[in-house]
Design a protein around this motif. Sequence first.
Motif, PDB file in Angstrom:
ATOM      1  N   TYR A  50      20.970  46.555  63.827  1.00  0.00           N
ATOM      2  CA  TYR A  50      20.624  45.235  63.315  1.00  0.00           C
ATOM      3  C   TYR A  50      19.132  44.966  63.449  1.00  0.00           C
ATOM      4  O   TYR A  50      18.513  45.357  64.442  1.00  0.00           O
ATOM      5  CB  TYR A  50      21.366  44.137  64.079  1.00  0.00           C
ATOM      6  N   ARG A  51      18.589  44.274  62.485  1.00  0.00           N
ATOM      7  CA  ARG A  51      17.248  43.725  62.570  1.00  0.00           C
ATOM      8  C   ARG A  51      17.402  42.205  62.514  1.00  0.00           C
ATOM      9  O   ARG A  51      17.816  41.649  61.504  1.00  0.00           O
ATOM     10  CB  ARG A  51      16.398  44.214  61.402  1.00  0.00           C
ATOM     11  N   LEU A  52      17.086  41.533  63.620  1.00  0.00           N
ATOM     12  CA  LEU A  52      17.368  40.101  63.780  1.00  0.00           C
ATOM     13  C   LEU A  52      16.108  39.352  64.176  1.00  0.00           C
ATOM     14  O   LEU A  52      15.096  39.942  64.565  1.00  0.00           O
ATOM     15  CB  LEU A  52      18.439  39.895  64.852  1.00  0.00           C
ATOM     16  N   ASP A  53      16.208  38.015  64.102  1.00  0.00           N
ATOM     17  CA  ASP A  53      15.124  37.180  64.605  1.00  0.00           C
ATOM     18  C   ASP A  53      14.952  37.397  66.105  1.00  0.00           C
ATOM     19  O   ASP A  53      15.899  37.788  66.802  1.00  0.00           O
ATOM     20  CB  ASP A  53      15.415  35.694  64.340  1.00  0.00           C
ATOM     21  N   GLY A  59      26.284  39.023  67.613  1.00  0.00           N
ATOM     22  CA  GLY A  59      27.460  38.168  67.766  1.00  0.00           C
ATOM     23  C   GLY A  59      27.169  36.690  67.695  1.00  0.00           C
ATOM     24  O   GLY A  59      28.083  35.876  67.493  1.00  0.00           O
ATOM     25  N   ASP A  60      25.899  36.308  67.834  1.00  0.00           N
ATOM     26  CA  ASP A  60      25.527  34.896  67.778  1.00  0.00           C
ATOM     27  C   ASP A  60      24.945  34.491  66.423  1.00  0.00           C
ATOM     28  O   ASP A  60      24.565  33.332  66.236  1.00  0.00           O
ATOM     29  CB  ASP A  60      24.489  34.581  68.867  1.00  0.00           C
ATOM     30  N   ALA A  61      24.844  35.430  65.503  1.00  0.00           N
ATOM     31  CA  ALA A  61      24.231  35.142  64.205  1.00  0.00           C
ATOM     32  C   ALA A  61      25.083  34.125  63.445  1.00  0.00           C
ATOM     33  O   ALA A  61      26.319  34.147  63.523  1.00  0.00           O
ATOM     34  CB  ALA A  61      24.085  36.422  63.397  1.00  0.00           C
ATOM     35  N   PRO A  62      24.462  33.234  62.688  1.00  0.00           N
ATOM     36  CA  PRO A  62      25.224  32.232  61.937  1.00  0.00           C
ATOM     37  C   PRO A  62      25.885  32.833  60.705  1.00  0.00           C
ATOM     38  O   PRO A  62      25.683  34.006  60.364  1.00  0.00           O
ATOM     39  CB  PRO A  62      24.149  31.223  61.537  1.00  0.00           C
ATOM     40  N   ARG A  63      26.666  32.010  60.043  1.00  0.00           N
ATOM     41  CA  ARG A  63      27.235  32.396  58.750  1.00  0.00           C
ATOM     42  C   ARG A  63      26.219  32.103  57.652  1.00  0.00           C
ATOM     43  O   ARG A  63      25.585  31.053  57.641  1.00  0.00           O
ATOM     44  CB  ARG A  63      28.526  31.616  58.484  1.00  0.00           C
ATOM     45  N   LEU A 201      41.565  42.124  57.632  1.00  0.00           N
ATOM     46  CA  LEU A 201      40.352  42.856  57.989  1.00  0.00           C
ATOM     47  C   LEU A 201      39.698  42.332  59.266  1.00  0.00           C
ATOM     48  O   LEU A 201      38.700  42.894  59.730  1.00  0.00           O
ATOM     49  CB  LEU A 201      39.338  42.793  56.836  1.00  0.00           C
ATOM     50  N   GLY A 202      40.260  41.278  59.837  1.00  0.00           N
ATOM     51  CA  GLY A 202      39.708  40.724  61.072  1.00  0.00           C
ATOM     52  C   GLY A 202      38.380  40.024  60.874  1.00  0.00           C
ATOM     53  O   GLY A 202      37.542  40.004  61.780  1.00  0.00           O
ATOM     54  N   LEU A 203      38.181  39.401  59.719  1.00  0.00           N
ATOM     55  CA  LEU A 203      36.919  38.709  59.426  1.00  0.00           C
ATOM     56  C   LEU A 203      37.004  37.264  59.921  1.00  0.00           C
ATOM     57  O   LEU A 203      37.047  36.306  59.154  1.00  0.00           O
ATOM     58  CB  LEU A 203      36.630  38.765  57.923  1.00  0.00           C
ATOM     59  N   HIS A 204      37.008  37.119  61.242  1.00  0.00           N
ATOM     60  CA  HIS A 204      37.251  35.812  61.847  1.00  0.00           C
ATOM     61  C   HIS A 204      36.022  34.908  61.826  1.00  0.00           C
ATOM     62  O   HIS A 204      36.129  33.711  62.103  1.00  0.00           O
ATOM     63  CB  HIS A 204      37.742  36.004  63.279  1.00  0.00           C
ATOM     64  N   GLY A 205      34.850  35.471  61.501  1.00  0.00           N
ATOM     65  CA  GLY A 205      33.656  34.653  61.390  1.00  0.00           C
ATOM     66  C   GLY A 205      33.337  34.256  59.962  1.00  0.00           C
ATOM     67  O   GLY A 205      32.268  33.695  59.704  1.00  0.00           O
ATOM     68  N   GLY A 211      30.822  24.833  57.577  1.00  0.00           N
ATOM     69  CA  GLY A 211      31.340  24.548  58.901  1.00  0.00           C
ATOM     70  C   GLY A 211      30.386  23.669  59.669  1.00  0.00           C
ATOM     71  O   GLY A 211      29.492  23.036  59.089  1.00  0.00           O
ATOM     72  N   PRO A 212      30.540  23.592  60.987  1.00  0.00           N
ATOM     73  CA  PRO A 212      29.600  22.829  61.808  1.00  0.00           C
ATOM     74  C   PRO A 212      28.182  23.331  61.589  1.00  0.00           C
ATOM     75  O   PRO A 212      27.959  24.547  61.453  1.00  0.00           O
ATOM     76  CB  PRO A 212      30.072  23.107  63.241  1.00  0.00           C
ATOM     77  N   PRO A 213      27.193  22.432  61.534  1.00  0.00           N
ATOM     78  CA  PRO A 213      25.810  22.853  61.263  1.00  0.00           C
ATOM     79  C   PRO A 213      25.314  23.950  62.186  1.00  0.00           C
ATOM     80  O   PRO A 213      24.552  24.822  61.761  1.00  0.00           O
ATOM     81  CB  PRO A 213      25.016  21.549  61.452  1.00  0.00           C
ATOM     82  N   ALA A 214      25.757  23.951  63.429  1.00  0.00           N
ATOM     83  CA  ALA A 214      25.277  24.961  64.377  1.00  0.00           C
ATOM     84  C   ALA A 214      25.774  26.356  64.015  1.00  0.00           C
ATOM     85  O   ALA A 214      25.182  27.359  64.426  1.00  0.00           O
ATOM     86  CB  ALA A 214      25.731  24.607  65.789  1.00  0.00           C
ATOM     87  N   GLY A 215      26.855  26.461  63.231  1.00  0.00           N
ATOM     88  CA  GLY A 215      27.415  27.770  62.913  1.00  0.00           C
ATOM     89  C   GLY A 215      26.980  28.338  61.586  1.00  0.00           C
ATOM     90  O   GLY A 215      27.271  29.490  61.284  1.00  0.00           O
TER      91      GLY A 215
END
Length: 352
Positions: A50-53, A59-63, A201-205, A211-215
Motif C-alpha cells: 500500500y501507498r498511503l497518506d 485497515g483504517d482507510a476510509p471508503r 466475498l467478505g467485503l464488509h467495508g 455512511g458516517p462522515p468519519a468513515g
Amino acid sequence: MTAPQEARRTSPGPPPQDYGERARLLADAARTIGAPGLVIALSHRARRTYRLDAGARPGDAPRYELGSASKPFTGLLLAALVAAGRVRYEDPAAELLAPGHPVHPAVRAITLRHLITHTSGLPALPADFYPQALPRWSTAPYSRYPADRLVRAFLRARPRHRPGTRWHYSNFAVSVLGHTLAAATGTPWETLLQQEVLDPLGLHGTRLRPGPPAGDAVGHRRDGTPLPALDVGGFLAAGAVRATPPDLLTFLEAHLPAAAAPTPSLTAAFADVRRPLLRRGLGHAHTHTLTWFRHPSPRGPVCFHAGATLGQQMFLGFRPDTGTAVAAMCTRRVHRTDPFIATMHALLTEKL
C-alpha cells in the motif's frame, strides 16, 4: 506520504517477490500523479503493498466513491444471477421490467447483455436528465432523478442504434440493468448485490449509500473546497459503490484465475467477466469483457475500469496472467490530461 506498507493475506502464496522493487514502483507512480489523498494498493501473487497518506494504515482507510468503477460489481452480479439460473443474458429487459408495457421495437430488443456491455443503443444519460441536473451540476446532478423516472425514460426511449450493433458508453443502460434485475428477482438491487457479491466475498467495508462522515473519504474541487457525498439518485447500479482499499484488492484478487470463489455461481461468474466478448476502439484493437475494458500489453492483457465522481477518482485493474491487481484512488477529480489512469495502467504492466 510514508513509505509503502506490505501486508500478507491469510494465504501467503508463492515465495515473496522483491518488496523493494514494488515499493519503488508505487513511490514513482505517486510522484508522477501528485494528486491529494492518493492511495495506491497493489497485490501481486497474494502479497499486498500500500501507498498511503502519512501515518495511515490500510485497515483504517476510509471508503472511497467508485463512480463508474461500480459497474464491474453490477456486471459480476448479473453473471452470478445468470449462473444461478435466475435470469439469462438474452432476456429482454423491458419484459422483465414492465411486462406488456408498449415500447419501441428497438427497446423491446434490448437484452441484459446489451445493457451491461454498452451496446443497447441508449445514450449516456436520458434526454430529460440534463435540464433538471444543470442547476446542481457542480454539487448533486443525479440526486433528483429517481428510479421511477429512470425506468419511465427507458420505456419511452428511442435507441440511437439497433441493439448489439455499436458500442456507446452508457450510465443510463447500466442503471436500467440494476432496476431490471431487481424487478426480475423481486429483490432491490442493493440487497441483491449484498447477498450475491459483497457478503460471499467478505467485503464488509463496502457500502452502497453514504455512511458516517468519519468513515467516508471527502472529495474536493481543484481549489481544495470539500464536496458533499455523492447522491446517485436512480443511477445506483452505475455508480453507487463505496469501498475501502483492502476491500477493493479483495474484489480484484477474486477475479484472478487462481482464486477460489466462495460459491459455484461466483466461480462461473468470474470466468464470464474475464472472457473477451467484443472488440472496440481504433482498429478494434481493444476488447471488452462483460464488464471490464481489456487492453493488450507486452506482458499480457490488462483488465481495468476507471471511475470519477465530482470530487474523487478511482482506478481498478488486474492482470490474469501474472496474478497482479491494482486499486488506486484520490480525493480530487483529475483533469483529462492528468496521468492518473495512464500511470496506474502502466503500473499493471510492470514486471514484478
